[in-house]
Design an enzyme around this catalytic site. Sequence first.
Site, short mmCIF file in Angstrom:
data_model
loop_
_atom_site.label_atom_id
_atom_site.label_comp_id
_atom_site.label_asym_id
_atom_site.label_seq_id
_atom_site.Cartn_x
_atom_site.Cartn_y
_atom_site.Cartn_z
CG ASP A 1 -0.21 0.03 2.53
OD1 ASP A 1 1.03 0.15 2.54
OD2 ASP A 1 -0.88 -0.04 3.57
CB SER A 2 0.32 4.67 -1.04
OG SER A 2 -0.76 5.10 -0.22
N GLY A 3 1.03 3.71 2.13
CA GLY A 3 1.32 4.31 3.43
C GLY A 3 0.27 5.33 3.83
N GLY A 4 -0.52 5.76 2.84
CA GLY A 4 -1.51 6.79 3.10
C GLY A 4 -2.51 6.40 4.17
CG PHE A 5 -5.79 2.95 5.46
CD1 PHE A 5 -7.07 3.46 5.28
CD2 PHE A 5 -5.58 2.06 6.50
CE1 PHE A 5 -8.12 3.06 6.09
CE2 PHE A 5 -6.62 1.66 7.33
CZ PHE A 5 -7.90 2.16 7.12
CG ASP B 1 -5.12 6.76 -1.21
OD1 ASP B 1 -4.07 6.41 -0.63
OD2 ASP B 1 -6.22 6.20 -1.01
CD GLN C 1 -9.76 7.45 -1.01
OE1 GLN C 1 -10.79 7.59 -0.36
NE2 GLN C 1 -8.80 6.59 -0.65
N GLY D 1 -10.82 4.13 0.76
CA GLY D 1 -11.65 4.99 1.59
C GLY D 1 -12.91 4.33 2.11
CG ASP E 1 -5.99 -5.58 1.76
OD1 ASP E 1 -6.59 -4.81 0.98
OD2 ASP E 1 -5.62 -5.23 2.90
CB CYS F 1 -11.69 -26.82 7.24
SG CYS F 1 -10.16 -25.94 6.84
CB CYS G 1 -6.57 -26.20 6.88
SG CYS G 1 -6.91 -26.06 8.64
CB CYS H 1 -9.62 -28.81 10.13
SG CYS H 1 -10.13 -27.13 10.51
CG HIS I 1 -9.21 -22.88 10.55
ND1 HIS I 1 -9.77 -23.87 9.77
CD2 HIS I 1 -10.20 -21.97 10.80
CE1 HIS I 1 -11.05 -23.57 9.56
NE2 HIS I 1 -11.34 -22.44 10.18
ZN LIG Z 1 -9.13 -25.72 8.91
#
Ligand SMILES: [Zn+2]
Length: 402
Positions: A111-115, A165, A223, A250, A300, A338, A340, A343, A369
């Site tokens: 990210d740009s660091g803005g947030f 931004d 934005q 935003g 994300d 699941c 994974c 699990c 998980h």
């Molecule tokens: Zn799992």
Amino acid sequence: MIQYTRVERASGTASVTILAVSIEFHIEARSGAARAGRLITPHGDIETPVFMPVGTLASVKGVSQDILEELGVRILLGNTYHLYLRPGVEQVRKLGGLHRFMAWPRAILTDSGGFQVFSLNELRKVTEDGVTFRSHLDGSSHFLSPEAAMQAQIGLGADIIMAFDECTEYPADSARMRASMEMTLRWAERSKKYFEEHKHEVPWNGSRVAAAERTQALFGIVQGGMELQLRKESAERTVGVGFPGYAIGGLSVGEPRSLTREVVESTIEHLPADKPRYLMGVGTPEEIVAYAKLGIDMMDCVLPTRAARHGLLFTSEGKISIKQARYTGDDSPLDPNCGCKVCQRYSRPYLRHLYAANEVLAQVLNTIHNLSFYLDTMRTVRHSILLGKETGSSCVQSEPKP
Ligand SMILES: [Zn+2]
């Protein structure tokens, strides 16, 4: 969509012009508004829609890179603000960039660091030039501008980097939302200008001169606060500046979820159909399914990893708070549906014990998980799109009644 750009590169005493390619994005199937695509980056292909785990400080908290690879993570996110403060961009750049520094051969987005800077309410001052802020670590003063944010992100060397931004606060009045959106547009132009002039400095290209080499890709950010007309204008004018991909920023700043969805849905209409669309900072499993259905390609969120560290687990049977005493005697797997390795191997009472005893392993297993659940959710959505089915959220149900 292939973007070729000319890059001037000094070779010995001569200057040579080479063709550089950033990213490619191919849409393989559509179902309604949803798309299944393939994003080709300098560090590998990514099947979209994709959920990108957040690795704030060059680490996805609790899990090592080999496990991320096993989980099928193809791209993760780094936070420029945090890396800029610690260990510092110059150190990462000298060591060959983030990929080499954190031993992650696959794609990265920063990210740009803005947030983050805009989250430092009391510690920042915004002007047309940029943002002066105080470090949350030691109070030291720093300045981030579109140019400085580009310099930092080129030094870190992620495959996809973001324009600087201003994340408009919520709530804000119309005049404030417009002024903020206009400044973000001016900053988008400055970000692009600096990037085009300096992108050859990305550390992973080194001194290699090839006939065609990959460069980073810079995404623009829409934005405009919560006003749909401003969002439309921001989208159209950001597209006018011209980027290989577009983010919707935003949002998730305190507004009701119904409003988030309304803004996303109306903004998508004004973004090019052939470029990747990235919705920043969402969401729950139900939300990422819903946004993929609307035509978002990349998302994300810290939710799966952060919730895991607090004992909150997402499962096919709803959310589970593993700290609750009722799991002490419930000798079933965390999520029977699941696949994974958590699990497959461990029971709810054991996971509950690890959490209650504050064992580090609790954070590790919970994170594995939750990430697995998020990644599987997106894979299911993608599969449905490829099969031409309407993408449902049947893999995610509401929280079971106590
Ligand atoms: Zn799992």
